[in-house]
Scaffold this motif. Structure first.
Motif, mmCIF file in Angstrom:
data_model
loop_
_atom_site.group_PDB
_atom_site.id
_atom_site.type_symbol
_atom_site.label_atom_id
_atom_site.label_comp_id
_atom_site.label_asym_id
_atom_site.label_seq_id
_atom_site.Cartn_x
_atom_site.Cartn_y
_atom_site.Cartn_z
ATOM 1 N N LEU A 463 -33.231 45.962 -11.223
ATOM 2 C CA LEU A 463 -33.871 46.973 -12.268
ATOM 3 C C LEU A 463 -32.973 48.273 -12.726
ATOM 4 C CD1 LEU A 463 -37.665 47.074 -10.818
ATOM 5 C CD2 LEU A 463 -36.737 46.170 -13.279
ATOM 6 N N SER A 464 -32.303 48.846 -11.969
ATOM 7 C CA SER A 464 -31.487 49.800 -12.294
ATOM 8 C C SER A 464 -30.479 49.560 -13.433
ATOM 9 C CB SER A 464 -30.331 50.366 -11.115
ATOM 10 O OG SER A 464 -29.849 49.235 -10.461
ATOM 11 N N ALA A 465 -30.276 48.098 -13.635
ATOM 12 C CA ALA A 465 -29.397 47.781 -14.538
ATOM 13 C C ALA A 465 -30.310 47.423 -15.896
ATOM 14 C CB ALA A 465 -28.489 46.669 -14.339
ATOM 15 N N VAL A 466 -31.361 47.265 -15.520
ATOM 16 C CA VAL A 466 -32.270 46.915 -16.912
ATOM 17 C C VAL A 466 -32.818 48.123 -17.715
ATOM 18 C CG1 VAL A 466 -34.378 45.889 -17.363
ATOM 19 C CG2 VAL A 466 -32.990 44.810 -15.787
ATOM 20 N N ILE A 467 -33.056 49.252 -16.805
ATOM 21 C CA ILE A 467 -33.535 50.482 -17.349
ATOM 22 C C ILE A 467 -32.570 51.036 -17.969
ATOM 23 C CG2 ILE A 467 -34.667 52.762 -16.846
ATOM 24 C CD1 ILE A 467 -35.540 51.522 -14.293
ATOM 25 N N SER A 468 -33.223 51.199 -19.473
ATOM 26 C CA SER A 468 -31.854 51.940 -20.402
ATOM 27 C C SER A 468 -32.798 53.676 -20.574
ATOM 28 C CB SER A 468 -31.868 51.095 -21.542
ATOM 29 O OG SER A 468 -31.391 51.994 -22.892
ATOM 30 N N LYS A 469 -31.807 54.209 -21.077
ATOM 31 C CA LYS A 469 -32.068 55.695 -21.369
ATOM 32 C C LYS A 469 -32.775 55.654 -23.013
ATOM 33 C CE LYS A 469 -27.374 57.258 -22.941
ATOM 34 N NZ LYS A 469 -26.380 58.164 -22.625
ATOM 35 N N TYR A 470 -32.335 54.565 -23.679
ATOM 36 C CA TYR A 470 -32.857 54.604 -24.795
ATOM 37 C C TYR A 470 -34.224 53.956 -24.968
ATOM 38 C CZ TYR A 470 -27.867 55.128 -25.798
ATOM 39 O OH TYR A 470 -26.614 55.957 -25.785
ATOM 40 N N ILE A 471 -35.052 54.742 -25.556
ATOM 41 C CA ILE A 471 -36.436 54.392 -25.785
ATOM 42 C C ILE A 471 -36.592 52.975 -26.338
ATOM 43 C CG2 ILE A 471 -38.681 54.882 -26.744
ATOM 44 C CD1 ILE A 471 -38.000 57.905 -26.404
ATOM 45 N N GLY A 472 -37.636 51.981 -25.758
ATOM 46 C CA GLY A 472 -37.733 50.894 -26.165
ATOM 47 C C GLY A 472 -36.638 49.838 -25.768
ATOM 48 N N ASP A 495 -35.249 43.482 -7.757
ATOM 49 C CA ASP A 495 -34.835 44.249 -6.563
ATOM 50 C C ASP A 495 -34.875 45.857 -7.111
ATOM 51 O OD1 ASP A 495 -33.817 44.172 -4.166
ATOM 52 O OD2 ASP A 495 -31.916 43.503 -4.590
ATOM 53 N N GLU A 496 -34.976 46.756 -5.870
ATOM 54 C CA GLU A 496 -35.361 48.028 -5.828
ATOM 55 C C GLU A 496 -36.161 48.428 -7.133
ATOM 56 O OE1 GLU A 496 -33.613 49.593 -3.781
ATOM 57 O OE2 GLU A 496 -32.354 48.116 -3.026
ATOM 58 N N ALA A 497 -37.242 48.091 -6.891
ATOM 59 C CA ALA A 497 -38.467 48.377 -7.752
ATOM 60 C C ALA A 497 -38.654 49.986 -7.959
ATOM 61 C CB ALA A 497 -39.856 47.903 -7.448
#
Length: 650
Positions: A463-472, A495-497
């Motif tokens: 999830l750390s790679a999926v999450i983006s600082k850009y909205i949306g 992983d790592e929720a």
């Protein structure tokens, strides 16, 4: 090309010969009445109207335009007509028809026949050479039209690189067959009800099936055109539209345009809005056709068949081969999201092998799994699942919870479809789980065991790679993951929720608000996902209880007690590994989780292999200190006391 009865072809050619005889009389300034009786006799011998009569009616030709077309065709098909034309031109080399000759020889002549807006030139039935004035110019018949008059009907060669004839579909899903029947009924009652029918949704082959079934019901053929093949240049686009509209009439066919990009371009919209005849547009989303004028478009969503429909399709397509399967039809239908076309193709490929397979159920499941392997791109890491229940050590309650998850996956079709829970509410039908525990306690191993037992692909998503600082962007990444896994029902291990699922705090700014939106979106997609979606966390206490309530399973992976650690040590070495005087009771004093124990055993095995000896306690003590150092810890004397002095053999 649809086969044409030989008897009709012979009768059609006899009729053409009679018409040519009438034209010869006109070119010879002889009374045509003597030939009319033969024309009528030949017309009466046709069970189906002749090609010239069909064409004249379809394109609303006047009697003069019909005769003019026959005259130009006669020059190509009858040498005597060519000689008579040369005589009328008073020049042996001019053995062809001109507009001036037709005006002088044929009855009911009118000047408008060769204007660009009239049928002969509008539909490219005739071409006018531009080397002379209109009345003296040579007239040529389009080869496609000439062959049609002779009784040979095929797609124009200029269209063949772009269009593909579609076969009539067999064994449709019942819901899609019902949709097709409804569309066909409305079109039969009112052909002008819709200029374009938009078929949109995840089942693109289902869109083809529905369009094909509608056309079958209406007595039409169907040709497919990729939207990307529509020319941008206006004159090329106009020629494509004209040739297709002409062939749509001659072949009795509708057009299916398949859209692959997110939106239609301006030239694609112009083509679709300008073309005549029945047109189907297939798109993934309804918005892809938003540019089309709403009043001209009828919209229909097309989803993949439900599990019960898939099971019926398997039974219909496999036939006798399906009788050898014992329960796997239900399991495959519940697990994999297959279109009717995929089921038809897969059944044709594997049906014969199922008749002789030693384990037909396993062969059937494996074939479907291979054909529906998930494609998740760089956001997910596939994990090969080989672990079994013997490879994990857990308290009984946690083992039962994992077993119950497997039961939920296996029995979804029966409970949701046969027993009606899915019809009562579609919300919360996804199988969601949280695996909580320290690193190395067996969370990933448990997911591997479920994947192996159920015969499913397993993917780890960081999830750390999926999450983006850009909205949306986070939602887009999550959407790609779930869409890529949907058809195969793969197990998704997030992983790592903790990276996303912290306690919901006070919303102080827009980023806090969007973080909560991302969490809600992930839970929403997990609940709607047909397969198993697992979240892992090292810190269960950091998760919001409101989110925990939305998960169907919460499985705790406790740090192993000493007895459990002993059991792990006894199982960690494969049978093939040579060992010597290992004291599992002493090894169990080491306060490490199963993942760390495996690392120690593996490292010790490499040391022993390098030395050419069996794995002993002295190898394990070195490996244990190295493992502790990685964690920036040191081992106590109590944990490793007596490891190297013990000669006790198990």
């Amino acid at each position: 090309m649809t086969p044409v009865p030989e008897a009709w072809i012979a009768a059609n050619q006899a009729y053409l010969a009679a018409e040519f005889a009438r034209l010869k009389a006109l070119l010879s300034d002889e009374p045509p009445e003597a030939t009319l009786a033969e024309v009528e006799r030949c017309r009466a011998g046709l069970a189906v109207p002749s090609s010239i009569d069909t064409l004249a009616q379809a394109f609303a030709l006047s009697s003069f335009e019909r005769d003019l077309l026959l005259l130009v065709a006669g020059v190509e098909m009858d040498e005597e007509i060519a000689r008579l034309c040369a005589r009328r031109h008073d020049a042996a080399e001019k053995d062809w028809a001109s507009f001036g000759l037709a005006l002088d020889s044929l009855p009911d002549a009118h000047w408008s026949a060769l204007t660009p807006v009239r049928a002969l030139r509008r539909w490219h039935l005739l071409e006018v050479e531009e080397t002379a004035r209109l009345t003296a110019a040579r007239l040529r018949i389009d080869e496609r039209v000439l062959q049609y008059l002779a009784g040979i009907n095929y797609l124009d060669p200029r269209l063949r690189p772009l269009l593909r004839a579609m076969q009539r579909p067999e064994h449709l899903a019942s819901s899609q067959a019902k949709t097709a029947e409804g569309l066909a009924t409305r079109l039969a009652e009112d052909p002008s009800a819709a200029k374009t029918i938009l078929l949109w949704g995840e089942d693109r082959s289902g869109c083809r099936d529905i369009a094909g079934k509608v056309c079958e019901r209406l007595g039409l053929g169907l040709h497919r055109l990729a939207a990307t093949e529509i020319p941008e240049a206006g004159h090329e686009r106009a020629l494509l539209a004209t040739l297709w509209e002409r062939d749509a009439v001659l072949l009795g066919s509708a057009l299916l345009v398949e859209q692959e990009t997110e939106t239609l371009s301006a030239h694609q919209v112009a083509f679709l809005e300008g073309i005549e005849g029945l047109v189907f547009l297939s798109a993934k989303t309804e918005g892809e056709a938003a540019e089309l004028k709403g009043g001209q478009v009828q919209r229909q969503r097309v989803d993949k068949p439900e599990p019960s429909e898939q099971q019926a399709l398997w039974q219909a397509t496999l036939g006798a081969a399906g009788a050898r399967l014992n329960g796997s039809l239900e399991g495959v239908s519940a697990q994999f999201r297959l279109s009717a076309e995929q089921i038809r193709r897969t059944a044709a490929e594997i049906g014969p092998s199922l008749q002789v397979a030693a384990e037909p159920d396993r062969s059937f499941w494996t074939a479907c799994r291979q054909r529906q392997s998930a494609r998740l791109g760089h956001l997910a890491q596939p994990i090969e699942s080989r672990a079994t229940w013997d490879d994990i050590v857990l308290p009984e309650a946690e083992r039962r919870a994992l077993g119950e998850m497997a039961v939920h996956l296996r029995q979804r079709l029966k409970v949701y479809e046969d027993w009606g829970f899915g019809a009562k509410s579609r919300r919360g039908l996804g199988i969601t789980a949280l695996f909580a525990g320290e690193s190395g306690t067996g969370k990933t191993l448990a997911a591997e065991i479920l994947g192996n037992e159920l015969g499913l692909d397993l993917f780890r998503i960081d999830l750390s790679a999926v999450i983006s600082k850009y909205i949306g962007e986070t939602e887009k990444n999550l959407s790609k993951i779930f869409e890529g896994a949907e058809d195969s029902g793969a197990i998704l291990l997030f992983d790592e929720a903790d990276a996303l699922f912290g306690k919901r705090g006070e919303v102080k700014d827009s980023h806090d608000r969007y973080a909560n939106i991302e969490v809600s979106y992930l839970l929403q997609r997990m609940e709607a996902y047909r397969g198993l979606a697992i979240l892992t966390t090292n810190l269960k206490s950091s998760l919001d209880r409101a989110f925990l309530r939305r998960l169907r399973f919460v499985v705790n992976f406790p740090f192993p007690e000493r007895g459990e650690r002993e059991a792990i040590w006894r199982r960690v070495f494969p049978e093939q590994t040579p060992t010597e005087d290992l004291d599992f009771i002493k090894l169990s004093r080491l306060a490490m989780a199963g993942g760390n124990i495996r690392n120690i055993a593996l490292s010790a095995a490499f040391q022993a292999a390098e030395e050419g000896t069996a794995v002993g306690m002295h190898h394990l003590v070195v490996a244990a200190h190295n493992e502790a150092a990685k964690r920036e810890q040191s081992l106590t004397d109590a944990e490793t006391k007596g490891w190297t002095s013990s000669r006790r053999a198990e």
